[in-house]
Design a protein around this motif. Structure first.
Motif, mmCIF file in Angstrom:
data_model
loop_
_atom_site.group_PDB
_atom_site.id
_atom_site.type_symbol
_atom_site.label_atom_id
_atom_site.label_comp_id
_atom_site.label_asym_id
_atom_site.label_seq_id
_atom_site.Cartn_x
_atom_site.Cartn_y
_atom_site.Cartn_z
ATOM 1 N N SER A 122 0.840 -1.201 0.000
ATOM 2 C CA SER A 122 0.000 0.000 0.000
ATOM 3 C C SER A 122 0.876 1.253 0.000
ATOM 4 N N ALA A 123 1.931 1.255 0.801
ATOM 5 C CA ALA A 123 2.851 2.402 0.843
ATOM 6 C C ALA A 123 3.554 2.568 -0.504
ATOM 7 N N PHE A 124 3.963 1.454 -1.108
ATOM 8 C CA PHE A 124 4.600 1.519 -2.426
ATOM 9 C C PHE A 124 3.645 2.106 -3.461
ATOM 10 N N THR A 125 2.424 1.610 -3.499
ATOM 11 C CA THR A 125 1.442 2.077 -4.483
ATOM 12 C C THR A 125 1.141 3.558 -4.282
ATOM 13 N N LEU A 126 1.026 3.991 -3.042
ATOM 14 C CA LEU A 126 0.788 5.402 -2.749
ATOM 15 C C LEU A 126 1.950 6.252 -3.264
ATOM 16 N N ALA A 127 3.175 5.860 -2.935
ATOM 17 C CA ALA A 127 4.352 6.616 -3.395
ATOM 18 C C ALA A 127 4.414 6.649 -4.922
ATOM 19 N N GLN A 128 4.194 5.509 -5.543
ATOM 20 C CA GLN A 128 4.270 5.411 -6.997
ATOM 21 C C GLN A 128 3.277 6.355 -7.672
ATOM 22 N N PHE A 129 2.024 6.314 -7.264
ATOM 23 C CA PHE A 129 1.006 7.081 -7.969
ATOM 24 C C PHE A 129 0.937 8.548 -7.550
ATOM 25 N N LEU A 130 1.507 8.902 -6.409
ATOM 26 C CA LEU A 130 1.657 10.321 -6.086
ATOM 27 C C LEU A 130 2.640 10.981 -7.051
ATOM 28 N N ILE A 131 3.575 10.208 -7.542
ATOM 29 C CA ILE A 131 4.552 10.712 -8.506
ATOM 30 C C ILE A 131 4.031 10.553 -9.940
ATOM 31 N N VAL A 132 3.529 9.374 -10.267
ATOM 32 C CA VAL A 132 3.118 9.073 -11.640
ATOM 33 C C VAL A 132 1.895 9.881 -12.071
ATOM 34 N N GLY A 133 0.928 10.067 -11.204
ATOM 35 C CA GLY A 133 -0.297 10.782 -11.588
ATOM 36 C C GLY A 133 -0.018 12.172 -12.132
ATOM 37 N N PRO A 134 0.645 13.041 -11.363
ATOM 38 C CA PRO A 134 0.949 14.375 -11.895
ATOM 39 C C PRO A 134 1.862 14.346 -13.124
ATOM 40 N N LEU A 135 2.807 13.401 -13.181
ATOM 41 C CA LEU A 135 3.660 13.311 -14.370
ATOM 42 C C LEU A 135 2.849 12.917 -15.605
ATOM 43 N N MET A 136 1.882 12.042 -15.430
ATOM 44 C CA MET A 136 1.014 11.649 -16.545
ATOM 45 C C MET A 136 0.214 12.866 -17.023
ATOM 46 N N ALA A 137 -0.312 13.637 -16.085
ATOM 47 C CA ALA A 137 -1.066 14.837 -16.456
ATOM 48 C C ALA A 137 -0.168 15.835 -17.181
ATOM 49 N N LEU A 138 1.037 16.011 -16.702
ATOM 50 C CA LEU A 138 1.984 16.920 -17.343
ATOM 51 C C LEU A 138 2.312 16.443 -18.767
ATOM 52 N N ALA A 139 2.526 15.155 -18.923
ATOM 53 C CA ALA A 139 2.846 14.598 -20.244
ATOM 54 C C ALA A 139 1.713 14.833 -21.237
ATOM 55 N N HIS A 140 0.482 14.708 -20.770
ATOM 56 C CA HIS A 140 -0.651 14.871 -21.680
ATOM 57 C C HIS A 140 -1.067 16.324 -21.865
ATOM 58 N N ARG A 141 -0.433 17.217 -21.141
ATOM 59 C CA ARG A 141 -0.668 18.653 -21.339
ATOM 60 C C ARG A 141 0.517 19.309 -22.046
ATOM 61 N N ALA A 142 1.514 18.517 -22.397
ATOM 62 C CA ALA A 142 2.699 19.045 -23.065
ATOM 63 C C ALA A 142 2.296 19.741 -24.362
ATOM 64 N N PRO A 143 2.885 20.899 -24.633
ATOM 65 C CA PRO A 143 2.530 21.605 -25.866
ATOM 66 C C PRO A 143 2.960 20.804 -27.098
ATOM 67 N N GLU A 144 2.166 20.915 -28.132
ATOM 68 C CA GLU A 144 2.502 20.246 -29.383
ATOM 69 C C GLU A 144 3.658 20.973 -30.053
ATOM 70 N N VAL A 145 4.468 20.246 -30.730
ATOM 71 C CA VAL A 145 5.603 20.823 -31.442
ATOM 72 C C VAL A 145 5.140 21.163 -32.852
ATOM 73 N N ASP A 146 5.352 22.405 -33.265
ATOM 74 C CA ASP A 146 4.988 22.826 -34.610
ATOM 75 C C ASP A 146 6.071 22.356 -35.563
ATOM 76 N N ARG A 147 5.708 21.462 -36.476
ATOM 77 C CA ARG A 147 6.696 20.889 -37.394
ATOM 78 C C ARG A 147 6.573 21.466 -38.801
ATOM 79 N N THR A 148 5.895 22.590 -38.923
ATOM 80 C CA THR A 148 5.779 23.191 -40.245
ATOM 81 C C THR A 148 7.052 23.947 -40.586
ATOM 82 N N ILE A 149 7.408 23.930 -41.843
ATOM 83 C CA ILE A 149 8.604 24.634 -42.303
ATOM 84 C C ILE A 149 8.156 25.930 -42.935
ATOM 85 N N SER A 150 8.721 27.024 -42.439
ATOM 86 C CA SER A 150 8.317 28.346 -42.963
ATOM 87 C C SER A 150 9.173 28.732 -44.133
#
Length: 152
Positions: free
Chosen positions: A124-152
């Motif tokens: 239980s302690a392991f799972t709590l530690a793991q997901f306290l870290i992973v949850g916000p990192l997952m949210a950050l990863a899915h809010r990462a700005p898209e990279v504009d790959r167009t060539i001007s």
């Protein structure tokens, strides 16, 4: 019939892979150190684990979990609905509870061990530690700005 996928814009491949990394990069070292270094003697005393764990199986399990969690996250928390911390902690709570049900409760129910209480407390302690870290990192990863790959 409406599905979750049809109600949500398809998330980018970049965010999917970042989400997988957000799960695997912290989970593997946390799990390795927790189970095989810090508390190795306590797990050994429980008498439920192999003397020689198969690390590639553990990593393969994490890759499957990472893919599923990274696919699910943007469908449960579409962009713009809440802050990274709030959606990350809510996701961590939900994913952690699910994980805890099959890595802690189900294992305690099926495997002989010296102390069910010690096992449940450790995992239980392991799972709590793991997901306290992973949850916000997952949210950050899915809010990462898209990279504009167009060539001007």
């Amino acid at each position: 019939m409406t599905t979750i996928a049809s109600d949500t814009p398809y998330p980018s491949a970049r965010r999917f892979w970042l989400g997988m990394a957000a799960y695997i990069v912290p989970t593997f070292p946390i799990a390795f150190v927790w189970h095989l270094v810090l508390f190795e003697h306590r797990y050994h005393a429980l008498g439920i684990y192999r003397a020689d764990p198969i690390i590639p199986f553990g990593l393969a399990s994490m890759i499957v979990q990472a893919a599923i969690f990274s696919w699910v996250f943007p469908r449960l928390f579409p962009q713009g609905r809440s802050s990274i911390l709030k959606s990350g902690l809510l996701f961590g709570l939900a994913a952690g509870l699910l994980s805890w049900s099959f890595t802690t409760l189900a294992v305690a129910a099926k495997h002989p061990m010296a102390s069910i209480t010690d096992y449940v407390v450790l995992e239980s302690a392991f799972t709590l530690a793991q997901f306290l870290i992973v949850g916000p990192l997952m949210a950050l990863a899915h809010r990462a700005p898209e990279v504009d790959r167009t060539i001007s």
